[in-house]
Design a protein around this motif. Structure first.
Motif, PDB file in Angstrom:
ATOM      1  N   MET A 298       9.045   0.595   1.730  1.00  0.00           N
ATOM      2  CA  MET A 298       7.796   1.359   1.657  1.00  0.00           C
ATOM      3  C   MET A 298       7.929   2.661   2.458  1.00  0.00           C
ATOM      4  O   MET A 298       8.347   2.660   3.599  1.00  0.00           O
ATOM      5  N   SER A 299       7.607   3.774   1.853  1.00  0.00           N
ATOM      6  CA  SER A 299       7.722   5.040   2.584  1.00  0.00           C
ATOM      7  C   SER A 299       6.342   5.660   2.750  1.00  0.00           C
ATOM      8  O   SER A 299       5.505   5.593   1.873  1.00  0.00           O
ATOM      9  N   GLU A 300       6.095   6.240   3.906  1.00  0.00           N
ATOM     10  CA  GLU A 300       4.855   6.981   4.114  1.00  0.00           C
ATOM     11  C   GLU A 300       5.219   8.444   4.324  1.00  0.00           C
ATOM     12  O   GLU A 300       6.180   8.768   5.013  1.00  0.00           O
ATOM     13  N   HIS A 301       4.469   9.314   3.711  1.00  0.00           N
ATOM     14  CA  HIS A 301       4.814  10.728   3.751  1.00  0.00           C
ATOM     15  C   HIS A 301       3.782  11.504   4.564  1.00  0.00           C
ATOM     16  O   HIS A 301       2.607  11.275   4.436  1.00  0.00           O
ATOM     17  N   THR A 302       4.240  12.450   5.351  1.00  0.00           N
ATOM     18  CA  THR A 302       3.297  13.403   5.929  1.00  0.00           C
ATOM     19  C   THR A 302       3.697  14.830   5.591  1.00  0.00           C
ATOM     20  O   THR A 302       2.956  15.760   5.830  1.00  0.00           O
TER      21      THR A 302
ATOM     22  N   LEU B 286      -1.067  -2.335  -7.327  1.00  0.00           N
ATOM     23  CA  LEU B 286      -0.457  -1.154  -7.945  1.00  0.00           C
ATOM     24  C   LEU B 286       0.005  -0.160  -6.876  1.00  0.00           C
ATOM     25  O   LEU B 286       1.096   0.410  -6.967  1.00  0.00           O
ATOM     26  N   LEU B 287      -0.836   0.012  -5.834  1.00  0.00           N
ATOM     27  CA  LEU B 287      -0.441   0.912  -4.744  1.00  0.00           C
ATOM     28  C   LEU B 287       0.814   0.409  -4.055  1.00  0.00           C
ATOM     29  O   LEU B 287       1.714   1.186  -3.716  1.00  0.00           O
ATOM     30  N   LYS B 288       0.873  -0.900  -3.867  1.00  0.00           N
ATOM     31  CA  LYS B 288       2.054  -1.481  -3.224  1.00  0.00           C
ATOM     32  C   LYS B 288       3.298  -1.208  -4.083  1.00  0.00           C
ATOM     33  O   LYS B 288       4.334  -0.753  -3.574  1.00  0.00           O
ATOM     34  N   LEU B 289       3.165  -1.441  -5.361  1.00  0.00           N
ATOM     35  CA  LEU B 289       4.290  -1.163  -6.265  1.00  0.00           C
ATOM     36  C   LEU B 289       4.691   0.308  -6.217  1.00  0.00           C
ATOM     37  O   LEU B 289       5.875   0.646  -6.167  1.00  0.00           O
TER      38      LEU B 289
ATOM     39  N   GLN C 190      -7.428   6.155  -5.500  1.00  0.00           N
ATOM     40  CA  GLN C 190      -7.156   7.238  -4.550  1.00  0.00           C
ATOM     41  C   GLN C 190      -7.861   6.970  -3.216  1.00  0.00           C
ATOM     42  O   GLN C 190      -7.256   7.166  -2.157  1.00  0.00           O
ATOM     43  N   ALA C 191      -9.114   6.519  -3.270  1.00  0.00           N
ATOM     44  CA  ALA C 191      -9.832   6.201  -2.028  1.00  0.00           C
ATOM     45  C   ALA C 191      -9.122   5.091  -1.261  1.00  0.00           C
ATOM     46  O   ALA C 191      -8.968   5.159  -0.032  1.00  0.00           O
ATOM     47  N   LEU C 192      -8.675   4.069  -1.972  1.00  0.00           N
ATOM     48  CA  LEU C 192      -7.958   2.959  -1.309  1.00  0.00           C
ATOM     49  C   LEU C 192      -6.659   3.454  -0.682  1.00  0.00           C
ATOM     50  O   LEU C 192      -6.286   3.037   0.420  1.00  0.00           O
ATOM     51  N   ASP C 193      -5.985   4.353  -1.367  1.00  0.00           N
ATOM     52  CA  ASP C 193      -4.729   4.870  -0.830  1.00  0.00           C
ATOM     53  C   ASP C 193      -4.973   5.700   0.433  1.00  0.00           C
ATOM     54  O   ASP C 193      -4.217   5.600   1.410  1.00  0.00           O
ATOM     55  N   ILE C 194      -6.049   6.513   0.388  1.00  0.00           N
ATOM     56  CA  ILE C 194      -6.360   7.356   1.555  1.00  0.00           C
ATOM     57  C   ILE C 194      -6.694   6.486   2.763  1.00  0.00           C
ATOM     58  O   ILE C 194      -6.352   6.831   3.900  1.00  0.00           O
ATOM     59  N   GLU C 195      -7.333   5.332   2.547  1.00  0.00           N
ATOM     60  CA  GLU C 195      -7.574   4.393   3.663  1.00  0.00           C
ATOM     61  C   GLU C 195      -6.265   4.033   4.368  1.00  0.00           C
ATOM     62  O   GLU C 195      -6.221   3.837   5.570  1.00  0.00           O
TER      63      GLU C 195
END
Lengths: 413, 413
Positions: A1-5, B201-204, B232-237
């Motif tokens: 899993m990668s997180e980007h800034t 889906l976000l995890k994938l 998108q809201a879930l990802d921003i969390e």
């Protein structure tokens, strides 16, 4: 899993074509030049004083006046475009010597979208597009996502043969796919191809067996001289029918009426129009139905009148600019004498770099123009500039050219 | 020199991508189904009875009321879109739990254009796009010119790992570039992804390090049940900011107000928006300035009211269709129970081919629908159909489903 800034997180994922899609220097520049204290010869956009605002207001009212028309104007519509508007364009093309039917017309969001579609239809990566030097910057942008190569099309006498173009294209990794020209009062050069140049281009296109894209945004804006037959009309004289023609004509209402509605068209063989219609469907389904209705309303009632009004106004501005250039520019400076359109192309002595000059022009003289280099696919044009006379009034044109000439004088001193 | 009389003269010159751009069977079909004597469940376009015609008329009048506003509305404008409209959308995105700024928004000609741009931005030939089966046909068309491969995205429990997707994409000659979903009341299935499916889906997407394209044309049209947070809201969390988000959100005014103005938007990191702005510039310079002004006028004054009106009307139609299906369809037929949107997805017994059924439905019962197979990238769905309840009134819905059910009965007899 990668997180980007990093703000460029997706860079490695972009398709390779995005490398070719750079911000246009000139458009970035133009944003800075949108200052009220400048006299701007940079824009090249139509004079809003010519927008027929009252008539446009009536057109929207009329289109929305009854429920049936309104429902049609506000709904999804066919990708080919409004049948009635296509028919009006058929009549308009006839005035240009081009006999065609509605099936030969696709409505686009201005002619820019037509160019983008044609790039998509013909160009694979490394294929060659033949373009003049200078050429319309927006066309280069429209083609860019297909990663083409460019070769210079010479419209005057040239010793380039069809075979030499083919060989160069092969060396670039593809083949010649089309020639692109703005035959009337070109952006940026202001030049018009004479009939011999048009016939020569058709001959070359037949030898290469490629289409010619004839981009005609300014063709209505002729201020003097005789109209020259469109390349498509000349081709039809030879091949007998639009459906045999190798010329693809791009037109627009943007310069005569208003660019705010985004309505233009492509006229070509019905096979090409069918292909382009699929591209249109995939791209944005259809052009705004209400704007197409409104443009039809305007075109039916006002086209000739609007063309005459625009010609009379721009002619005065062109004359004022030519006169001021003549009065104030030092020896060694030359410029095009366009019979129409919105642009005059100025060539300064070799030692002047117009990109550097622009900075001084803005800072010291509050004058803006577009450095000509932006319009070349090669490294030419550093001593050239594009002047547009469309926006300033004749007094501003006179004063602005005088100030610009003063600066050129001092550069040469 | 070659002279052509064949209508397909240019075929050999077209870019290879054109092979993938076929006329959509369904769209060709829909042209035939535009008959007033049919009850059509085929369209999937908004009900024109909901268009706020009076308000739209006022909006055009207001935009053209004074010269300064009119001149701006009728001129070329910035490719990013009207700053005021972008700001309104920022506020709207906040109501969906997405904090962003104007720099995160690009205005497009409906969300279709956003999808086309995203295909262009990410997909090289043979790259893989992950899509559901069935999926939105227009998205497949939007992506097609980039010659992608597709792999099936399973939203429920699946034993496909990120690695298996990567391996398949490699085998197809590229890499996975994005996942595309319509999370709310999908076209064509009517299904809504629950929060767990969104998180999965976000995890994938994190494991694959690819973006998620979240296409939300129907998200305002919820008729019952609780709103589920946007992907998108879930990802921003998780990632903390829109500018770190891997989700690209496509929105549109077409379903709530009118598709006739062609105004939609993309919300994403500002880096992606910058890239898409270049694509917009090259594609058609800018969306119609006047239509953007008008949409802002409508959105500011009428958005919530319009959403409520549309919900109330479509809810009744959905209920009527669900009730009629329940009353008339034989055993062995199942259908989705959408909480919103415009579509119900019907699955018939395996032995019924809905393409063959459509012909009978039109000829014998004067009913139209879309055979479900059109929405699959594989060979599935031959026994499925998409029913739209947006256009017919409740009486027509009841009568139409009754006739359709009669036909299904006789097929099974």
């Amino acid at each position: 899993m990668s997180e980007h800034t990093n703000p460029n997180i997706w860079e490695p994922k972009f398709a390779s074509r995005t490398d070719k899609m750079q911000a246009s220097e000139i458009r970035e520049l133009l944003k800075l030049l949108d200052r009220p204290d400048l006299i701007s010869f940079a824009g090249g956009i139509p004079d809003p004083a010519l927008f027929p605002i009252e008539k446009i207001r009536s057109a929207y009212q009329s289109t929305l006046a009854n429920v049936e028309d309104a429902n049609r104007a506000l709904q999804y519509s066919v990708s080919e475009g409004d049948p009635k508007l296509r028919n009006w364009i058929v009549g308009h093309m006839a005035t240009r010597g081009i006999e065609c039917e509605a099936e030969n017309i696709l409505i686009t969001n201005g002619s820019q979208q037509g160019l983008e579609f044609l790039g998509k239809l013909f160009l694979s990566p490394n294929d060659t597009a033949l373009v003049t030097a200078p050429t319309y910057l927006g066309a280069l942008q429209a083609f860019a996502s297909n990663e083409p190569a460019y070769d210079e099309l010479k419209l005057e006498q040239t010793n380039r043969t069809a075979n030499s173009y083919s060989q160069s294209a092969k060396a670039a990794g593809g083949e010649v796919k089309f020639a692109y020209v703005v035959p009337d009062f070109a952006n940026p050069s202001g030049e018009t191809m004479n009939e011999q140049a048009r016939q020569n281009l058709l001959k070359l296109s037949r030898e290469l067996d490629v289409p010619v894209i004839e981009d005609c945004p300014y063709s209505q804006l002729r201020y003097d001289g005789e109209e020259i037959a469109s390349i498509q009309a000349l081709d039809i004289e030879t091949c007998g029918s639009i459906d045999n023609s190798r010329v693809i004509y791009c037109g627009t209402f943007s310069k005569v009426f208003t660019p705010g509605l985004r309505v233009g068209w492509v006229c070509a063989t019905r096979d090409i129009i069918k292909r382009l219609t699929l591209i249109k469907q995939a791209s944005d389904l259809n052009s705004s139905a209400i704007n197409q209705s409104v443009m039809l309303y305007l075109a039916e009632r006002l086209f000739d009148h609007q063309v005459k009004t625009a010609r009379d106004s721009y002619r005065k501005k062109r004359d004022a600019m030519l006169e001021a250039l003549q009065s104030y520019m030092p020896k060694g400076v030359s410029w095009s004498k366009p019979e129409g359109g919105l642009f005059i192309w100025v060539t300064l002595p070799k030692e002047i770099d117009t990109s550097a000059l622009l900075k001084k022009a803005v800072d010291e003289e509050k004058i803006a123009f577009v450095p000509g280099h932006a319009f070349f696919v090669n490294d030419d044009g550093h001593n050239t500039m594009r002047l547009s006379f469309s926006l300033p009034d004749v007094t501003q044109i006179e004063a602005g050219i005088k100030r610009l000439a003063k600066l050129v004088h001092s550069e040469l001193a």
